[in-house]
Design a protein around this motif. Structure first.
Motif, PDB file in Angstrom:
ATOM      1  N   ILE A   1       0.803  -1.221   0.000  1.00 33.14           N
ATOM      2  CA  ILE A   1       0.000   0.000   0.000  1.00 33.14           C
ATOM      3  C   ILE A   1       0.834   1.268   0.000  1.00 33.14           C
ATOM      4  CG2 ILE A   1      -2.006  -1.088   1.068  1.00 33.14           C
ATOM      5  CD1 ILE A   1      -1.212   0.168   3.706  1.00 33.14           C
ATOM      6  N   GLY A   2       2.146   1.133   0.117  1.00 32.69           N
ATOM      7  CA  GLY A   2       2.968   2.334   0.164  1.00 32.69           C
ATOM      8  C   GLY A   2       2.621   3.131   1.404  1.00 32.69           C
ATOM      9  N   LYS A   3       2.713   4.418   1.299  1.00 33.09           N
ATOM     10  CA  LYS A   3       2.340   5.274   2.425  1.00 33.09           C
ATOM     11  C   LYS A   3       0.876   5.664   2.227  1.00 33.09           C
ATOM     12  CE  LYS A   3       3.489   9.529   4.763  1.00 33.09           C
ATOM     13  NZ  LYS A   3       3.882   9.398   6.058  1.00 33.09           N
ATOM     14  N   PRO A   4      -0.020   5.067   3.017  1.00 35.45           N
ATOM     15  CA  PRO A   4      -1.443   5.339   2.811  1.00 35.45           C
ATOM     16  C   PRO A   4      -1.814   6.758   3.228  1.00 35.45           C
ATOM     17  CG  PRO A   4      -1.138   4.029   4.770  1.00 35.45           C
ATOM     18  CD  PRO A   4       0.226   4.180   4.134  1.00 35.45           C
ATOM     19  N   SER A   5      -2.819   7.289   2.581  1.00 33.58           N
ATOM     20  CA  SER A   5      -3.338   8.592   2.989  1.00 33.58           C
ATOM     21  C   SER A   5      -4.211   8.391   4.228  1.00 33.58           C
ATOM     22  CB  SER A   5      -4.166   9.199   1.861  1.00 33.58           C
ATOM     23  OG  SER A   5      -5.378   8.481   1.704  1.00 33.58           O
ATOM     24  N   GLN A   6      -4.480   9.475   4.907  1.00 34.91           N
ATOM     25  CA  GLN A   6      -5.372   9.382   6.069  1.00 34.91           C
ATOM     26  C   GLN A   6      -6.739   8.866   5.638  1.00 34.91           C
ATOM     27  OE1 GLN A   6      -5.020   9.431   9.184  1.00 34.91           O
ATOM     28  NE2 GLN A   6      -3.146  10.514   9.630  1.00 34.91           N
ATOM     29  N   MET A   7      -7.191   9.266   4.447  1.00 34.39           N
ATOM     30  CA  MET A   7      -8.495   8.815   3.966  1.00 34.39           C
ATOM     31  C   MET A   7      -8.518   7.286   3.875  1.00 34.39           C
ATOM     32  SD  MET A   7     -10.464   9.460   0.364  1.00 34.39           S
ATOM     33  CE  MET A   7      -9.353   8.364  -0.512  1.00 34.39           C
TER      34      MET A   7
ATOM     35  N   MET B   1      -7.068  16.747  17.248  1.00 35.77           N
ATOM     36  CA  MET B   1      -8.393  16.856  17.860  1.00 35.77           C
ATOM     37  C   MET B   1      -8.366  16.947  19.380  1.00 35.77           C
ATOM     38  SD  MET B   1     -10.626  14.164  15.615  1.00 35.77           S
ATOM     39  CE  MET B   1     -12.122  14.483  16.530  1.00 35.77           C
ATOM     40  N   LYS B   2      -7.285  16.504  19.961  1.00 37.80           N
ATOM     41  CA  LYS B   2      -7.155  16.350  21.405  1.00 37.80           C
ATOM     42  C   LYS B   2      -8.053  15.209  21.896  1.00 37.80           C
ATOM     43  CE  LYS B   2      -3.799  19.027  22.176  1.00 37.80           C
ATOM     44  NZ  LYS B   2      -2.533  18.353  22.383  1.00 37.80           N
ATOM     45  N   TYR B   3      -8.525  15.277  23.125  1.00 38.49           N
ATOM     46  CA  TYR B   3      -9.038  14.083  23.795  1.00 38.49           C
ATOM     47  C   TYR B   3     -10.555  13.965  23.916  1.00 38.49           C
ATOM     48  CZ  TYR B   3      -4.223  14.866  25.186  1.00 38.49           C
ATOM     49  OH  TYR B   3      -2.883  15.137  25.160  1.00 38.49           O
ATOM     50  N   LYS B   4     -11.226  15.075  24.043  1.00 39.39           N
ATOM     51  CA  LYS B   4     -12.648  15.048  24.380  1.00 39.39           C
ATOM     52  C   LYS B   4     -13.504  14.226  23.399  1.00 39.39           C
ATOM     53  CE  LYS B   4     -16.556  17.883  25.680  1.00 39.39           C
ATOM     54  NZ  LYS B   4     -17.171  19.186  25.679  1.00 39.39           N
ATOM     55  N   PRO B   5     -13.398  14.445  22.075  1.00 43.72           N
ATOM     56  CA  PRO B   5     -14.246  13.644  21.173  1.00 43.72           C
ATOM     57  C   PRO B   5     -13.992  12.140  21.306  1.00 43.72           C
ATOM     58  CG  PRO B   5     -13.248  15.483  19.989  1.00 43.72           C
ATOM     59  CD  PRO B   5     -12.600  15.422  21.347  1.00 43.72           C
ATOM     60  N   ALA B   6     -12.734  11.752  21.385  1.00 46.92           N
ATOM     61  CA  ALA B   6     -12.413  10.324  21.513  1.00 46.92           C
ATOM     62  C   ALA B   6     -12.967   9.764  22.818  1.00 46.92           C
ATOM     63  CB  ALA B   6     -10.902  10.106  21.437  1.00 46.92           C
TER      64      ALA B   6
ATOM     65  N   ARG C   1     -16.009   8.487  11.237  1.00 45.81           N
ATOM     66  CA  ARG C   1     -16.367   9.510  10.232  1.00 45.81           C
ATOM     67  C   ARG C   1     -16.140  10.915  10.792  1.00 45.81           C
ATOM     68  NH1 ARG C   1     -21.800   7.017   7.333  1.00 45.81           N
ATOM     69  NH2 ARG C   1     -20.672   5.450   6.131  1.00 45.81           N
ATOM     70  N   GLN C   2     -16.482  11.108  12.041  1.00 48.19           N
ATOM     71  CA  GLN C   2     -16.292  12.423  12.658  1.00 48.19           C
ATOM     72  C   GLN C   2     -14.808  12.752  12.727  1.00 48.19           C
ATOM     73  OE1 GLN C   2     -15.721  12.848  16.570  1.00 48.19           O
ATOM     74  NE2 GLN C   2     -16.697  14.837  16.844  1.00 48.19           N
ATOM     75  N   ASN C   3     -13.987  11.763  13.081  1.00 41.17           N
ATOM     76  CA  ASN C   3     -12.541  11.978  13.123  1.00 41.17           C
ATOM     77  C   ASN C   3     -12.023  12.376  11.755  1.00 41.17           C
ATOM     78  OD1 ASN C   3     -12.484  11.281  15.798  1.00 41.17           O
ATOM     79  ND2 ASN C   3     -11.438   9.336  15.508  1.00 41.17           N
ATOM     80  N   TYR C   4     -12.467  11.694  10.721  1.00 45.25           N
ATOM     81  CA  TYR C   4     -11.997  11.995   9.374  1.00 45.25           C
ATOM     82  C   TYR C   4     -12.455  13.388   8.941  1.00 45.25           C
ATOM     83  CZ  TYR C   4     -10.892  11.858   4.477  1.00 45.25           C
ATOM     84  OH  TYR C   4     -10.387  12.168   3.247  1.00 45.25           O
ATOM     85  N   ALA C   5     -13.709  13.716   9.213  1.00 43.52           N
ATOM     86  CA  ALA C   5     -14.229  15.034   8.839  1.00 43.52           C
ATOM     87  C   ALA C   5     -13.438  16.140   9.544  1.00 43.52           C
ATOM     88  CB  ALA C   5     -15.708  15.135   9.204  1.00 43.52           C
ATOM     89  N   TYR C   6     -13.135  15.928  10.816  1.00 41.59           N
ATOM     90  CA  TYR C   6     -12.372  16.925  11.565  1.00 41.59           C
ATOM     91  C   TYR C   6     -10.940  17.001  11.043  1.00 41.59           C
ATOM     92  CZ  TYR C   6     -10.384  19.523  15.446  1.00 41.59           C
ATOM     93  OH  TYR C   6      -9.761  20.467  16.197  1.00 41.59           O
ATOM     94  N   PHE C   7     -10.364  15.845  10.801  1.00 44.65           N
ATOM     95  CA  PHE C   7      -8.973  15.781  10.354  1.00 44.65           C
ATOM     96  C   PHE C   7      -8.814  16.477   9.011  1.00 44.65           C
ATOM     97  CE2 PHE C   7      -5.084  13.905   8.732  1.00 44.65           C
ATOM     98  CZ  PHE C   7      -4.272  13.949   9.857  1.00 44.65           C
TER      99      PHE C   7
END
Length: 166
Positions: A31-37, A127-132, A160-166
């Motif tokens: 996969i090489g270096k995968p994207s965050q997506m 994102m820090k800690y609160k959402p997680a 999905r929320q993590n990805y949208a925020y990221f």
């Protein structure tokens, strides 16, 4: 890491543990270096299905382990240690995947552990800690109530929320 050089003695090929080598090499080779997506897509698929299965198989001891990990995540957040928080965050997800008792899912997660770890560190640093903490707590509570559908929905929403925020 394949050659061991000893001063005054020479160079030697190290004994290779195929398990360790595969974990490090397969992601890079295929996969090489995968994207965050790509990482988030993989996690949404594997984590969401894993939590659905794990909710029906988890016993009290397993649920206690997840609760202990939540406590360690909380401690790491209080001390603002994003690396330690990420470590326990990943361990939370690894534990859920392990509860599926599905060797294919477990091995896929294990092979990609380093990729997942780096992705998780990046997400937590941003994102820090609160959402997680909130999502992990809700997922744990859904599992405790044996609500497979809710646990799966929450996991999917969390990723999905993590990805949208990221």
């Amino acid at each position: 890491g394949l050659i061991d050089t000893r001063t005054g003695s020479g160079s030697y090929v190290r004994e290779i543990n195929p398990e360790d080598s595969l974990t490090d090499l397969i992601p890079l080779m295929y996969i090489g270096k995968p994207s965050q997506m790509h990482v988030f897509q993989f996690r949404e698929m594997i984590d969401s299905e894993s939590v659905r299965i794990a909710t029906s198989t988890a016993d009290d001891k397993s649920l206690q382990k997840l609760e202990d990990l939540l406590s360690k995540m909380k401690e790491a957040s209080v001390s603002d240690d994003s690396r330690l928080f990420s470590h326990y965050d990943l361990k939370f997800h690894v534990t859920i995947v392990g509860l599926t008792e599905n060797p294919m899912m477990i091995k896929a997660y294990d092979i990609l552990r380093n990729v997942l770890k780096e992705s998780m560190v990046s997400v937590i640093e941003k994102m820090k800690y609160k959402p997680a903490m909130e999502y992990h707590r809700k997922i744990y509570e859904a599992m405790k109530k044996r609500d497979e559908v809710l646990a799966e929905e929450l996991m999917r929403e969390h990723i999905r929320q993590n990805y949208a925020y990221f």
